[in-house]
Write an enzyme that holds these catalytic residues in place. Structure first.
Site, PDB file in Angstrom:
ATOM      1  N   LYS A  29      56.421  39.855  43.160  1.00 34.93           N
ATOM      2  CA  LYS A  29      55.764  38.904  44.057  1.00 34.93           C
ATOM      3  C   LYS A  29      56.007  37.490  43.570  1.00 34.93           C
ATOM      4  O   LYS A  29      56.622  37.278  42.520  1.00 34.93           O
ATOM      5  CB  LYS A  29      54.285  39.203  44.232  1.00 34.93           C
ATOM      6  CG  LYS A  29      53.435  39.068  43.002  1.00 34.93           C
ATOM      7  CD  LYS A  29      51.951  39.155  43.339  1.00 34.93           C
ATOM      8  CE  LYS A  29      51.564  40.411  44.090  1.00 34.93           C
ATOM      9  NZ  LYS A  29      50.123  40.653  44.112  1.00 34.93           N
ATOM     10  N   LYS A  87      55.041  46.140  50.495  1.00 32.39           N
ATOM     11  CA  LYS A  87      53.614  45.790  50.661  1.00 32.39           C
ATOM     12  C   LYS A  87      53.485  44.595  51.579  1.00 32.39           C
ATOM     13  O   LYS A  87      54.121  43.564  51.353  1.00 32.39           O
ATOM     14  CB  LYS A  87      53.016  45.401  49.311  1.00 32.39           C
ATOM     15  CG  LYS A  87      52.554  46.571  48.466  1.00 32.39           C
ATOM     16  CD  LYS A  87      52.238  46.105  47.046  1.00 32.39           C
ATOM     17  CE  LYS A  87      51.150  45.068  46.978  1.00 32.39           C
ATOM     18  NZ  LYS A  87      51.011  44.527  45.600  1.00 32.39           N
TER      19      LYS A  87
HETATM   20  O1  LIG Z   1      48.884  43.704  43.466  1.00 31.23           O
HETATM   21  C1  LIG Z   1      48.210  43.296  42.530  1.00 31.23           C
HETATM   22  C2  LIG Z   1      47.888  41.861  42.347  1.00 31.23           C
HETATM   23  O2  LIG Z   1      48.947  41.176  41.836  1.00 31.23           O
HETATM   24  C3  LIG Z   1      46.665  41.665  41.563  1.00 31.23           C
HETATM   25  O3  LIG Z   1      46.668  40.464  40.845  1.00 31.23           O
HETATM   26  P1  LIG Z   1      45.358  40.072  40.033  1.00 31.23           P
HETATM   27  O4  LIG Z   1      44.999  41.256  39.172  1.00 31.23           O
HETATM   28  O5  LIG Z   1      45.732  38.889  39.199  1.00 31.23           O
HETATM   29  O6  LIG Z   1      44.329  39.765  41.057  1.00 31.23           O
END
Ligand SMILES: O=C[C@H](O)COP(=O)(O)O
Length: 250
Positions: A29, A87
């Site tokens: 991401k 996703k």
């Molecule tokens: O898909 C998972 C996310 O990247 C969660 O990120 P985070 O744990 O920093 O909220």
């Protein structure tokens, strides 16, 4: 319970690769473009090449608008680039009908390219803050669109967490609804190791994290570290074992 970790680029993915035995899915991401911000196709390709072949690579398509054609084409881009988990964050969908339309386009675009691709329809635990579909509607949206999993993350990364917006019992209902539809249930949103007991208890299938495995617990300024991934995984496995033992006794 599967562990999905979200690196922000190739360097962090290499650190994930060093901890590959402790994670199940590497999720590409671009956090500076949003909670489910999409990264460049070449970054997905490079990360696919960097992580062991037996680890699926997931890619986020973005916090997407209600533009089904645009989103379908972007999702295909992620699949062509080597992601097998796709996703989609249904940020701009105000109704379940809009969300189903977007996800149907994604499912068709991705599965026409690769039938075994795994499509994840993601909503947001803090949907009330952005005006998108209710968290508990996600399992039905995923089912109606032919997706493989329903997910919740937080849209606004301001330190509030999954359980602040969707308490454990409501998350349990989310998981139940997903399972009733024959789908996997994925939960994320500043999840910490202290949340893993509840997540195991409610039978979450996939836990997604970034901040919890970054230095200082900071998803923005910290970087993913292999020893933090290993420690998180050990805690997760402990809770899964304890839950299984308790279930066997009852
Ligand atoms: O898909 C998972 C996310 O990247 C969660 O990120 P985070 O744990 O920093 O909220």
């Amino acid at each position: 319970m599967l562990l999905l970790i979200s690196p922000d680029g190739v360097d962090e993915a290499l650190d994930c690769a060093k901890a590959a035995e402790h994670l199940d899915i590497v999720d590409v991401k671009k956090p500076d473009e949003g909670s489910l911000g999409a990264n460049y196709p070449w970054v997905i390709r490079e990360i696919r090449a960097a992580v062991p072949a037996d680890k699926p690579v997931s890619a986020t398509v973005g916090d997407v608008p209600y533009k089904p054609g645009t989103v379908a084409q972007a999702a295909l881009g992620a699949a062509v680039s080597g992601a097998t988990y796709i996703k989609v964050g249904l940020y701009g969908c105000a109704t379940p009908e809009q969300a189903v339309e977007v996800m149907r386009g994604v499912v068709r675009a991705v599965k026409d390219h690769r039938a075994d691709a795994f499509v994840v329809a993601s909503g947001y635990a803090d949907a009330h803050r952005i005006g998108c579909v209710n968290p508990l509607s996600l399992p039905d949206i995923a089912r109606r669109s032919g997706s493989d999993a329903a997910m919740l993350d937080t849209a606004i990364k301001d330190g509030t967490r999954l359980f602040d917006h969707v308490p454990p019992d409501v998350c349990a209902e989310f998981v139940r609804r997903a399972h009733d539809c024959g789908l996997l249930a994925a939960l994320a949103g500043s999840v910490r190791s202290g949340d893993l007991g509840e997540l195991a208890r409610i039978q979450t299938d996939i836990v997604g994290v970034r901040g919890a495995v970054c230095e200082g617990g900071d998803r923005t300024t910290g970087r993913i570290r292999p020893h933090l991934v290993a420690a998180f995984r050990a805690e997760m496995d402990r809770h899964v074992r304890e839950h299984a033992a308790a279930a066997a006794q009852s």
